[in-house]
Structures are given as structure tokens and as C-alpha cells.
Design an enzyme around this catalytic site. Structure first.
Site, PDB file in Angstrom:
ATOM      1  N   ARG A 264       1.827   1.709  -6.056  1.00  0.00           N
ATOM      2  CA  ARG A 264       1.522   0.715  -4.011  1.00  0.00           C
ATOM      3  C   ARG A 264       2.782  -0.312  -5.099  1.00  0.00           C
ATOM      4  NH1 ARG A 264      -2.769   1.339  -0.120  1.00  0.00           N
ATOM      5  NH2 ARG A 264      -2.456   3.323  -0.331  1.00  0.00           N
ATOM      6  N   ARG A 279      -6.228  -5.075  -7.428  1.00  0.00           N
ATOM      7  CA  ARG A 279      -5.292  -4.563  -6.432  1.00  0.00           C
ATOM      8  C   ARG A 279      -4.509  -4.586  -7.668  1.00  0.00           C
ATOM      9  NH1 ARG A 279      -3.797  -6.276  -1.400  1.00  0.00           N
ATOM     10  NH2 ARG A 279      -5.249  -8.026  -0.835  1.00  0.00           N
ATOM     11  N   GLU A 351     -12.232  -4.825   1.550  1.00  0.00           N
ATOM     12  CA  GLU A 351     -11.487  -2.931   2.141  1.00  0.00           C
ATOM     13  C   GLU A 351     -11.909  -2.537   0.509  1.00  0.00           C
ATOM     14  OE1 GLU A 351      -7.748  -3.038   3.636  1.00  0.00           O
ATOM     15  OE2 GLU A 351      -7.205  -0.916   3.384  1.00  0.00           O
ATOM     16  N   SER A 354      -9.845   2.718   4.553  1.00  0.00           N
ATOM     17  CA  SER A 354      -9.011   3.109   6.081  1.00  0.00           C
ATOM     18  C   SER A 354      -9.235   3.935   6.671  1.00  0.00           C
ATOM     19  CB  SER A 354      -7.815   2.505   5.436  1.00  0.00           C
ATOM     20  OG  SER A 354      -7.428   2.371   6.521  1.00  0.00           O
ATOM     21  N   ARG A 394     -11.541   0.676  -6.553  1.00  0.00           N
ATOM     22  CA  ARG A 394     -11.673  -0.241  -5.908  1.00  0.00           C
ATOM     23  C   ARG A 394     -13.756  -0.134  -5.417  1.00  0.00           C
ATOM     24  NH1 ARG A 394      -7.882  -3.032  -0.997  1.00  0.00           N
ATOM     25  NH2 ARG A 394      -6.274  -3.199  -2.203  1.00  0.00           N
TER      26      ARG A 394
END
Length: 433
Positions: A264, A279, A351, A354, A394
Site C-alpha cells: 500500500r 502503518r 484499527e 475491517s 498491527r
RNA sequence: GCUGGGGUCUCCUAGCCUGGCAGGGAGCGGGCUUGCUAAGCCCGUGGUCCAUGUGGCCGCGCGGGUUCAAAUCCCGCCCCCAGCGCCA
């Protein structure tokens, strides 16, 4: 994308639903789509009438030529004229079709009735909080400090060779990463999911079926000189793999556990989470993907969420479940939950999962259908759902921060001990005295 | 990467050389016939459009071109198979 036939049948209902997202741009795309589609169909009818005429003449020519060549020339001239008219009309129709399809892809999915209304993320609804936040009798360290102190990652050297948001993961953290992935995969296989290593690059055409156009700008990396994009999640190849297929009803639901690296760009996240491994530009993830009948998708959404929660409970990480509101939800989703893990050093939930019901939005773009009854000609679009099972940087951050001890040791969650050769903790290396 | 062969409706297959409405078989679904769980016959089993009918248009891996007309001829690309090359 939405089924254009549904939009034609009930434009008012679709408009009302789109308004719930509180984005003026979506409505504008929609109104423009309606007028372009009307114009397109009008021009198409005219074109097809002209083609019908041309086809008749062409057949006449074939007959005349059988009887003798001289008769055909006059008719051939007429056909040539029609043919050039058709060419002109085709250009007009094609331009309208391109514009219609562009707009159609910009219109978001229809929201589920149960998606809470709200303008932005502040209106998201906390559904439940699970697990006790750890109580420390010392100042808990951030994961950045912990990985530095325990020598579990090298961010500086990664930046040297690749740039920011990259990392060398090292030592016990590599073993823990693999342990988490394998643990999650095993839990899903027990539940009937088929584990899959997918292609980690995809062509544009297939990719457009699973993700909004904007993602090509700010999420996906493109391979230079080739029609290939690095995948942002294994959801993308796993959903796209069944493009242009029709399932028999007994094949559904179809459940996959994808495991892959995810790439990403994180464009638009400048300045956010710049330190550490929260991130990053590439990370590992086990992803759940389901294809099912439309009436079953709400049930499967809850299942996927429940599977993800089960994993975080096993990792002994406190979390909360958040229902994403209409103004914050992804354009392709009808309903979405996030799981947010408690991060003691940041004193906030972040987060980590999802879970989405895309209903028929991806299935329409990719043309994935099922037969209503075995062998029957009647078909309908399937629903697709996806959910993180666990993503490792994460999850590692959550474990490091929640399981740290006063002496700098990090306890390994009991569920992972078998996957860590019986290890129960990650300790600092003994320093020579 | 090179050479050769291939990609046709859910599946198999004919058609391609020699351009003229894509034919056959299997499976599946529906119907009819029959003394039965056999056999036979009929219809359906890509997409789309609205004027919903004995209708039109499109569809032969994808995209262009030639032609009154392309599955068929020409060009580019993708994929599969075989051999060679390379390779963890």
C-alpha cells in the site's frame, strides 16, 4: 458497481440511499449517470434499427450473388452507405457507453438499512468492548521503543534502502509474525475456509472490478511498463478469481482464507503514524473472503466478524467493535465493522480489522452469478464479503504493547506458545557485563 | 525469451484452407408419452434492448483492420499446450 437495471427500475430509491452517504459528489455522479444512460439507450435503439436494415440488405446481396454477379452492385452501394452511417453512430454510442460506465463506477454501493447514519468517523457506533485493558505499575513503552530495546526490527536501515514506512523485522518478531499467521490460518481452516496463496499482482481489468478507481492513485503500486498492480490485500485476487463465472447453488457459500503480502502506498496519510511498524508499505495478512447467496450475506458478515474477534481474544488483546456510519463507510460496502485494538502506549483504540459486506457491488463489476436452482436458467449476482482475520504488523504492535512487563520482557499469548516451539516470552538479549 | 500447435455457447466438438444467419453431441432443467427407477419425443439451457414477439441487436480469447458481409482473411495483445532456452 451497481446493476444499471436496478438504477433504471428504481432511480428514486437508489437516489434516497445515496443521499445517506452525505456526499454531494456521489449525487452528482448519479444524476449525470441517469441522463447519460437515457441518451445512450436512445442512440443504441437508433443504431440497432440501422444495423437491422443493413443486415437485411447484406442477406439480399448474398442471394443476388448466387443468381448472378451483375445484380448486386446497386444493392452493394446502398449497403456501403448504411455501413458508413453505422460507423458514425457507433462512435457516438461508444463515447456514451464509456461515459456511462465511468459514472457507474463512481456511484457507491447501496447501504444496508442497518448502517448507522452519520457524517464522518465521529458518528461511528461502538458495538461492544471486549477484554480488560492491562493495568501497568510502570509507564508502558510504545512498540517503537520495545522493538528498538529488544532489537526486533531495524527501521533506519530499511529507510536507507527502501524509504520510510519500510522495516526489517528481526529475530523473535519474525517467528511471532509467522506464528500469528499460522494460528489464524488454522482457526479458519477448522471452520471450513480453504487457504489460498494468491497472485500478488493483478491486471487492471480484473482489479477495477474489486476496488474504487481512486485506489489506483493513492493505494496500489503499479509495475512499470506492465499492466500489473501489486495487490493491496488478498481480498482483491480472491474475489476477482471468479470473474465471469456462474456458481451452482450447492457450491455456495464459498469460503477462502487468503494469505499474502499486501502493498500500500499510503498516499494521503502523510504525517500519520510515521514511527514504527503500525502503518507500513508492505505487510502480511490473513484475509477471509466469502461468496454467498444474497439472502445469506448478513449472516456471513457476523460470522466473519466473530472469527476475527475470536483471534484477537486468543491473542489476549483488548478490543472494541465499531459499526461504521454512512458517511465514513467505504463506497463499495453496504455495511462495515471495524475491530480496534487497545494500544496502551497511545491510550487509544486503533484499527486492526475491517469486515465488509460488499453485497452484489463487486459481483456486478466482475460478473459473478449463481443459478437460483440447479440447472435452471435463472441467475442472480452473488454477494461477496471480506474481513481481515489478522494483519501482522498491527497485531504485533498490539501484542508488544499489551503484553509488556516491567523488566522489558514481552509475554507471548498462550494460544501462540505451540506455534513458538513452547516459548512463553520474548526477552532482551543478555548483554555482556 | 524462441519455435510450433491451440482458445467456438455449461462441457465436448464441427465450421476456418475456399468470407454469406454458429451446426452436432453430452450434461442439466422443464414438458409430453408410457405398465415401472427403462426408452423415446418436444422445448430451454450466452448477453442486451423495448415497441414483450413467430421481435431487434450483439456474441466464436481481447482489441484493431480489410469487406456490402468476418468464427473464417490481415495486424497487435492475452492465455493454454509441446519442444528448446533460462531458472528458485
Amino acid at each position: 458497481m451497481l446493476d444499471i437495471r436496478l438504477i433504471r427500475k428504481d432511480p428514486e430509491g437508489v437516489r434516497r440511499n445515496i443521499m445517506k452517504r452525505h456526499r454531494e459528489a456521489y449525487l452528482q455522479y448519479f444524476e449525470r449517470l441517469l441522463s447519460v444512460d437515457t441518451e445512450l439507450r436512445k442512440k443504441m435503439s437508433e443504431l440497432e434499427a440501422k444495423r437491422a436494415e443493413h443486415n437485411k440488405i447484406t442477406r439480399l446481396i448474398a442471394q443476388q450473388l448466387k443468381q448472378g454477379p451483375p445484380q448486386a452492385s446497386e444493392t452493394q452501394n446502398m449497403a456501403a452507405k448504411l455501413s458508413s452511417d453505422i460507423g458514425e453512430m457507433e462512435k457516438v454510442v461508444e463515447a456514451l457507453r464509456v461515459e456511462r460506465d465511468r459514472l457507474l463506477k463512481l456511484v457507491p454501493n447501496l447501504l444496508d438499512d442497518t448502517t448507522p447514519d452519520g457524517l464522518d468517523e465521529t458518528a461511528n457506533v461502538v458495538v461492544r468492548s471486549v477484554g480488560d485493558k492491562p493495568v501497568f505499575d510502570f509507564e508502558p513503552k510504545s512498540h517503537v521503543d520495545l522493538i528498538t530495546q529488544l532489537d526486533l526490527a531495524d527501521l533506519d536501515r530499511a529507510a536507507k534502502i527502501a524509504g520510510s514506512r519500510f522495516y526489517f523485522l528481526k529475530g523473535d518478531l519474525v517467528l511471532l509474525d509467522l506464528a500469528i499467521l499460522r494460528f489464524a490460518l488454522d482457526r479458519l481452516v477448522e471452520k471450513g475456509f480453504t487457504p489460498v496463496f494468491p497472485p500478488e499482482m493483478m491486471r487492471r481489468e480484473a482489479y477495477e472490478g474489486v476496488t474504487p478507481l481512486q485506489d489506483f492513485e493513492d493505494t496500489m503500486y503499479k509495475i512499470e511498463g506492465e499492466d500489473l498492480y501489486l495487490i493491496a490485500t488478498s481480498e482483491h485476487p480472491l474475489v476477482a478469481m471468479h470473474m465471469d463465472e456462474t456458481f451452482e447453488p450447492e457450491e455456495l457459500p464459498l469460503k477462502y482464507a487468503g494469505i499474502s503480502v499486501n502493498f500500500r502506498k499510503e498516499a494521503g496519510a502523510h504525517g500519520k503514524d510515521t514511527k514504527g511498524i503500525f502503518r507500513v508499505h508492505n505487510f502480511n495478512k490473513v484475509e477471509q473472503v466469502v461468496f454467498c447467496r444474497p439472502e445469506d450475506s448478513p449472516k456471513h458478515l457476523e460470522e466473519l466478524l466473530s472469527n476475527a474477534e475470536e483471534i484477537f481474544r486468543a491473542l489476549e488483546v483488548p478490543y472494541r467493535v465499531v459499526e461504521i456510519c454512512s458517511g465514513d463507510i467505504s463506497p463499495k460496502n453496504a455495511k462495515q465493522y471495524d475491530v480496534e485494538a487497545w494500544m496502551p502506549a497511545q491510550l487509544t483504540y486503533r484499527e486492526v480489522v475491517s469486515t465488509s459486506n460488499c453485497t452484489s457491488y463487486q459481483a456486478v463489476s466482475l460478473n459473478i452469478k449463481y443459478r437460483l436452482r440447479h440447472g435452471s436458467a435463472e441467475k442472480d449476482y452473488v454477494h461477496t464479503l471480506n474481513s481481515t482475520a489478522v494483519a501482522t504488523p498491527r497485531a504485533l504492535v498490539a501484542i508488544l504493547e499489551n503484553h509488556q512487563q516491567r523488566d522489558g520482557v514481552v509475554k507471548i499469548p498462550r494460544a501462540l506458545t505451540p506455534y513458538m516451539n513452547g516459548r512463553t516470552e520474548i526477552a532482551p538479549k543478555a548483554k555482556p557485563t
